[in-house]
Design an enzyme around this catalytic site. Structure first.
Site, PDB file in Angstrom:
ATOM      1  N   SER A  54       1.212  -1.220   0.139  1.00 44.42           N
ATOM      2  CA  SER A  54      -0.209  -0.004   0.364  1.00 44.42           C
ATOM      3  C   SER A  54       1.288   1.121   0.103  1.00 44.42           C
ATOM      4  O   SER A  54       1.590   1.021   0.193  1.00 44.42           O
ATOM      5  CB  SER A  54      -0.851   0.189   1.118  1.00 44.42           C
ATOM      6  N   ARG A 303      -0.298  -3.976  -6.954  1.00 43.75           N
ATOM      7  CA  ARG A 303      -1.520  -5.092  -6.435  1.00 43.75           C
ATOM      8  C   ARG A 303      -2.577  -4.350  -7.076  1.00 43.75           C
ATOM      9  O   ARG A 303      -2.652  -2.841  -7.237  1.00 43.75           O
ATOM     10  CB  ARG A 303      -1.514  -4.391  -4.604  1.00 43.75           C
ATOM     11  N   THR A 339      -6.263   1.837   4.446  1.00 40.53           N
ATOM     12  CA  THR A 339      -6.391   0.986   5.663  1.00 40.53           C
ATOM     13  C   THR A 339      -7.090   1.269   6.915  1.00 40.53           C
ATOM     14  O   THR A 339      -7.613   0.423   7.854  1.00 40.53           O
ATOM     15  CB  THR A 339      -4.679   0.916   6.434  1.00 40.53           C
ATOM     16  N   CYS A 495      -0.755  -7.162 -16.832  1.00 42.74           N
ATOM     17  CA  CYS A 495      -0.410  -7.954 -15.842  1.00 42.74           C
ATOM     18  C   CYS A 495       1.395  -7.775 -15.932  1.00 42.74           C
ATOM     19  O   CYS A 495       2.415  -7.506 -16.850  1.00 42.74           O
ATOM     20  CB  CYS A 495       0.106  -9.720 -16.183  1.00 42.74           C
ATOM     21  N   CYS A 518       3.932 -14.869 -10.614  1.00 41.73           N
ATOM     22  CA  CYS A 518       2.756 -13.965 -10.325  1.00 41.73           C
ATOM     23  C   CYS A 518       2.854 -13.502  -8.941  1.00 41.73           C
ATOM     24  O   CYS A 518       3.513 -14.150  -8.026  1.00 41.73           O
ATOM     25  CB  CYS A 518       1.797 -15.249  -9.952  1.00 41.73           C
ATOM     26  N   CYS A 521      -1.736  -9.404  -7.724  1.00 42.80           N
ATOM     27  CA  CYS A 521      -2.008  -8.304  -7.708  1.00 42.80           C
ATOM     28  C   CYS A 521      -3.021  -8.396  -8.237  1.00 42.80           C
ATOM     29  O   CYS A 521      -4.127  -7.516  -8.073  1.00 42.80           O
ATOM     30  CB  CYS A 521      -1.385  -7.280  -9.247  1.00 42.80           C
ATOM     31  N   CYS A 524      -5.394  -9.547 -13.396  1.00 44.81           N
ATOM     32  CA  CYS A 524      -6.022 -10.641 -14.552  1.00 44.81           C
ATOM     33  C   CYS A 524      -7.301 -11.336 -14.338  1.00 44.81           C
ATOM     34  O   CYS A 524      -8.036 -11.180 -15.556  1.00 44.81           O
ATOM     35  CB  CYS A 524      -5.010 -11.981 -14.522  1.00 44.81           C
TER      36      CYS A 524
END
Length: 549
Positions: A54, A303, A339, A495, A518, A521, A524
């Site tokens: 984050s 992310r 958050t 991606c 991978c 995130c 996809c």
């Protein structure tokens, strides 16, 4: 197969801010009332915080509510925000600083802190364990378990030691079942079990389609003369043009480090757009480059974020459980902060669960009284006043949308008597490739811009090579026969980790999935225009290992 099982009062899926706040608040109430509770948190990352990424500027009011002595307990809130800057980038070289008086008040950060949310989660996990919570990192919740009446019974931990062919290898270990009176799902954005629960129990009925962004983040160590501790920079505009929207950030942290990132709304239309390459271009703008020049990039990650807000927020309860935090979509997009809202949703869930168990409510019931608690909280008020922020940007663009949001937030306090909605899912926004020209992205210079594979290396991503692929195709023909023909197969570009590629074998094109790259995130799963890719949990501990993101 008969599996071993364990029984708990509450099982929490995900050791992020929402899940850990739930656990801590439950055990605080347990201690205050003398009611003994057994609470377990399972986390798919190799350690708590390993999968947390984050920005982040953090609003501490929720921590004041959860642990009013957080300063004495050395919570990792080390850098107070000293001042804000917002720049509109009109081209690759031009920019205009925006006066604070013209900004929506939600963009002001007085009293907030620049933090690592991963480190905050590590700290919260320590507090949870001190209170008696059992925290199990490296154990992904892979499947839902149901009671005969259709209520959620708990979760199954993923099997270990399954080969790429789906067959057990040497050292195979079947996953355990965790049964609970109530199961709380706090998996983060696009949680794969949360997605199933929303569909099964129709939790999104009557809601606007959920919306998402893809957030990139790097941490750099920069020369001391270019570092301003506590400075927060946000940008809009370039390089996101021609129907793409989003914004950038740069936060000056302790130890001469800065966090730099770009959030790209996943409703973009151009299938040739590469979010990763847009982020690399972003860092070359003089507003950003003057700080990064001569510095060293030490971390990279990406992310998806859930940003539909109140208009898209599903029903938070179902028989036997709850869905909270970014798994549900509690982020306040007007503040670009999720958050504190995720943590508050967890605290409300904990208070509802504790009240039900103290009252002897039969396990497996739908505790929809959580809605009343939510409606009476500052969380509902905050999400209500920001409900138009994202739809305004989608409908009117960066400048007109920004003007609308200034009027809505500063003049009306977010309470204009209208509610804007964006009903079209992000994946359905993508146009066919023939409608747009290909984008010629510059080659990385190795100083400010980099390639995908060297970036993934910095994310410390690891998966066992010989394991069942966790990126599942509903129809293996679609990538070549549909997506390549209509959209020039956008998975090759959206991606951020180089997972997907097309190779030619014996004169035929083949879609290849490099699942070991991978970084979890979930883009996809969100953006595939055919909705053909499903992300599921890999073996426990797989994925990125972010040290302080």
């Amino acid at each position: 197969m008969e599996r071993e099982s364990m029984e708990f009062d509450v099982v929490i899926v995900g050791a992020g801010p929402a899940g850990l706040a739930t656990a801590c608040r439950l055990m605080q109430i347990s201690q205050d009332t003398g009611q003994e509770l057994t609470v377990c948190v399972v986390e798919k990352g190799s350690e708590v915080g390993a999968h947390i990424l984050s920005g982040a500027v953090f609003e501490p009011k929720v921590l004041d509510e959860l642990f009013d002595d957080w300063r004495d307990k050395n919570a990792p809130l080390l850098t107070a925000v000293t001042h804000d800057e917002i720049h509109m980038l009109s081209s690759a070289t031009a920019a205009r600083a925006m006066p604070n008086a013209l900004l929506p008040k939600t963009m002001h950060n007085e009293g907030n802190y620049i933090i690592s949310v991963g480190n905050l989660c590590r700290w919260l996990a320590e507090r949870a364990e001190e209170l008696g919570v059992e925290v199990f990192p490296g154990f992904p919740a892979s499947e839902l378990l149901f009671n005969p009446d259709g209520s959620v019974k708990g979760i199954q931990i993923g099997d270990m030691g399954v080969g790429e062919d789906g067959q057990p290898k040497d050292g195979y270990e079947p996953g355990m079942e965790l049964h609970a009176k109530y199961t709380v799902f706090a998996e983060g954005c696009r949680g794969h079990l949360g997605k199933q629960l929303i569909e099964k129990y129709h939790l999104d009925n009557g809601k606007t389609a959920q919306h998402y962004g893809l957030g990139f983040k790097e941490i750099w160590t920069v020369p001391s003369e270019q570092h301003e501790l506590g400075k927060v920079v946000h940008t809009g505009g370039w390089p996101l043009t021609e129907g793409a929207s989003g914004g950038g950030f740069m936060y000056h942290m302790e130890d001469n480090q800065v966090a730099v990132g770009l959030i790209i709304d996943l409703n973009y239309k151009n299938p040739h757009l590469s979010p990763f390459d847009e982020f690399q271009r972003y860092k070359t703008h003089p507003v950003i480059a003057k700080t990064l020049a001569g510095g060293e990039r030490i971390s990279y990650g990406a992310r998806a974020i859930t940003k539909g807000g109140l208009n898209s927020l599903p029903k938070l309860t179902f028989p036997g459980g709850m869905i909270i935090g970014c798994d549900a979509g509690t982020l306040n997009f007007a503040k670009i902060k999720g958050t504190h809202t995720a943590m508050k949703s967890g605290m409300l869930a904990a208070e509802t669960l504790a009240q039900a168990m103290m009252a002897g409510v039969e396990p497996g019931k739908d505790l929809d009284c959580l809605q009343d608690r939510f409606d009476e909280s500052w969380l509902k008020e905050e999400l209500y006043t920001s409900r138009n922020f994202g739809p305004a940007m989608h409908k009117f663009g960066t400048y007109l949308g920004g003007a609308f949001n200034f009027i809505d937030q500063n003049w009306f306090g977010g309470k204009l008597p209208i509610t804007l909605r964006d009903e079209k899912p992000d994946y359905a926004q993508m146009a066919e490739s023939s409608a747009y020209s290909k984008i010629d992205y510059p080659k990385p210079d190795g100083k400010l811009s980099f390639d995908k594979l060297s970036s993934v290396y910095l994310s410390n991503t690891f998966h066992e090579e010989d394991q069942l692929c966790h990126l599942r195709l509903k129809d293996a023909r679609i990538p070549i026969e549909v997506n390549l023909v209509k959209y020039d197969e956008p998975a090759l570009r959206y991606c951020p980790a180089g997972v997907y590629e097309i190779v030619e074998e014996a004169g035929e094109k083949k879609f290849v999935i490099n699942g070991q790259n991978c970084i979890h995130c979930k883009t996809c799963d969100i953006k595939d225009p055919s909705q053909n890719i499903t992300w599921v949990t890999p073996e426990g501990g797989g994925g990125p290992n972010y040290p302080n993101m």
